[in-house]
Scaffold this active site. Structure first.
Site: not given
Ligand SMILES: Cc1ncc(COP(=O)(O)O)c(C=O)c1O
Length: 461
Positions: A160, A262, A289
């Site tokens: 994700y 990521d 985060k």
């Molecule tokens: C690994 C990862 N990338 C991107 C995102 C997207 O971040 P946001 O919820 O701040 O848009 C998340 C969200 O949980 C995530 O877990």
């Protein structure tokens, strides 16, 4: 206001039983559903029959609107590494608040957070801020496209990366559609995506060098980016095997593909981040985060040559990006206050607590005879409904019995006073100590019983 009760005085707080239709929780949910689809702004908030509603948080404890206090192991989906209402973060936010919340001009907090991250993360030369992880992933993918002049991207099955169209592919594939293990189908994981998204994204199996090698032999020259997460929660936190991330670095270099790490969640695993711990040496890294100290944020950083595509000083940049709140001084101030309270020793302490939690909770699951485990590393934990080693997305069973076990584990933990997501995600925070770990382990033993009961119900029906 509801009176505050601790779970030590209220032995259990079963969501359904303790929150009957006349409860404050049920009323808030019914009222919210009048104005927001499903009563919510976030898919993750909802679970049956309705979620608990937060009243307030302090340290690692959260009190709901019924006055029940639980240990918050979810921490706004892992974002709050210092838990709630951290005094130094609050002080810094209030100080910035007095001077303004947002400007059309750059302000020093953005510079401070940029410097802090570039100095801390070895692969960063330049950084650009955004407002969420999703937005930052989008910017990273566009940077890779603009840099390579290619359009397709590759990502791993079950990973994700937020809800930008091109990464909403194959993060929740089900067995009837996911195709062969060595060449997973690209399957839209949400409605609303253009038909072309599935063909624009190549889906790869994680931890499978041979399959990745073969797939890149065919498609490598078409790919702008390969996106990975050094520790992906949706796939059960599989650890990279046999230097898998170093292999990704080499093979993407061979094909001229931009390698994107990521670390929206996995930045938490070490002082220098996920790639620094597990390898990969990415061209670009995505953050979110914890770097916002509890306020909205996202960021992309990496090689100066790629990041230069955003530079407006020599004429119109190759890639146009903006955002009314990008580089916002409040988020940047909170982020600096959060990260400066995280020396390497604190990562070590959280990791030792996390290791203890994983070992003892797993022993409790084994004692109860429940096919489940706590996976993860450092301060990250995931309750997974399987006892086999997790190698990739397909390691975690997707059948009704596993789903029932997961529901039982989630409900059991919540009832025993521990908040994790309904998918089992959790994270330690710095206010936690041995007491909170012991309580998690006791809650896991209680949850294991609930999961065993749920599994029996499914096998009888
Ligand atoms: C690994 C990862 N990338 C991107 C995102 C997207 O971040 P946001 O919820 O701040 O848009 C998340 C969200 O949980 C995530 O877990």
């Amino acid at each position: 206001m509801a009176q505050r009760q601790s779970l030590e005085t209220v032995a259990v707080a079963p969501d359904q039983e303790a929150h009957p239709p006349a409860s404050e929780t049920a009323k808030l949910f019914a009222e919210s559903a009048k104005y927001m689809p499903g009563g919510t702004s976030r898919l993750h908030y909802y679970y049956q029959p309705y979620p608990i509603y937060a009243q307030s948080g302090r340290g690692c404890y959260l009190t709901d609107v019924e006055g029940v206090e639980r240990i918050d192991y979810l921490n706004n989906m892992t974002a709050l590494i210092h838990g709630h209402a951290n005094p130094l973060i609050n002080e810094a936010i209030v100080d910035q608040l007095q001077r303004g919340t947002a400007f059309s001009e750059p302000a020093e907090p953005e510079l401070k957070l940029a410097r802090l991250l570039v100095e801390r993360v070895p692969s960063l030369e330049k950084i650009r801020f955004a407002n969420s992880g999703t937005e930052a992933v989008m910017l990273a993918v566009k940077l890779a496209r603009a840099y390579t002049g290619r359009s397709r991207i590759a990502k791993f099955e079950g990973f994700y990366h937020g809800y930008y169209d091109y990464v909403q592919v194959s993060y929740a594939s089900q067995p009837d559609a996911w195709g062969p293990a060595h060449a997973p189908h690209s399957v839209a994981s949400s409605g609303g995506l253009a038909d072309s998204v599935e063909s624009d994204v190549l889906t790869l199996p994680y931890n499978d060098r041979e399959a990745v090698t073969r797939l890149l032999e065919r498609h490598g020259h078409e790919l702008a980016a390969l996106l990975y997460d050094p520790l992906c929660n949706r796939s059960g936190f599989p650890l990279p095997q046999d230097d898998f991330l170093a292999f990704l670095r080499e093979i993407t270099r061979d094909y001229g593909i931009v390698l994107i790490s990521d670390e929206v969640i996995s930045f938490r695993v070490s002082y220098h981040g996920g790639a620094a711990r597990y390898g990969g040496d990415p061209d670009l890294t995505v953050f979110g985060k914890i770097i916002g100290g509890g306020l909205p944020i996202g960021a992309v950083g990496g090689s100066a040559a790629i990041m230069a595509l955003l530079d407006p000083t020599e004429g119109p940049p190759a890639l146009a990006s903006g955002g009314t709140y990008s580089g916002n001084p409040l988020s940047a101030t909170a982020g600096c206050a959060a990260l400066t309270q995280l020396p390497p020793e604190e990562f070590d302490r959280l990791e030792a607590l996390g290791d203890d939690l994983r070992a003892r909770a797993n022993a409790a699951f084994a004692d109860a005879g429940v096919a489940a485990q706590i996976s993860g590393a450092g301060s990250l934990i995931l309750v997974a409904p399987t006892d086999v080693p997790i190698v990739n997305y397909r390691s975690i069973p997707k059948d009704p019995a596993a789903a029932a076990r997961m529901r039982g584990l989630h409900r059991g933990l919540m009832d025993a006073g521990v908040i994790v997501s309904k998918e089992g995600l959790g994270a330690l925070s710095t206010p936690m100590g041995q007491r909170e770990i012991d309580r998690f382990v006791a809650a896991a033993a209680q949850a294991a019983k609930a999961a065993a009961q749920a599994a029996q119900t499914v096998s009888r029906s």
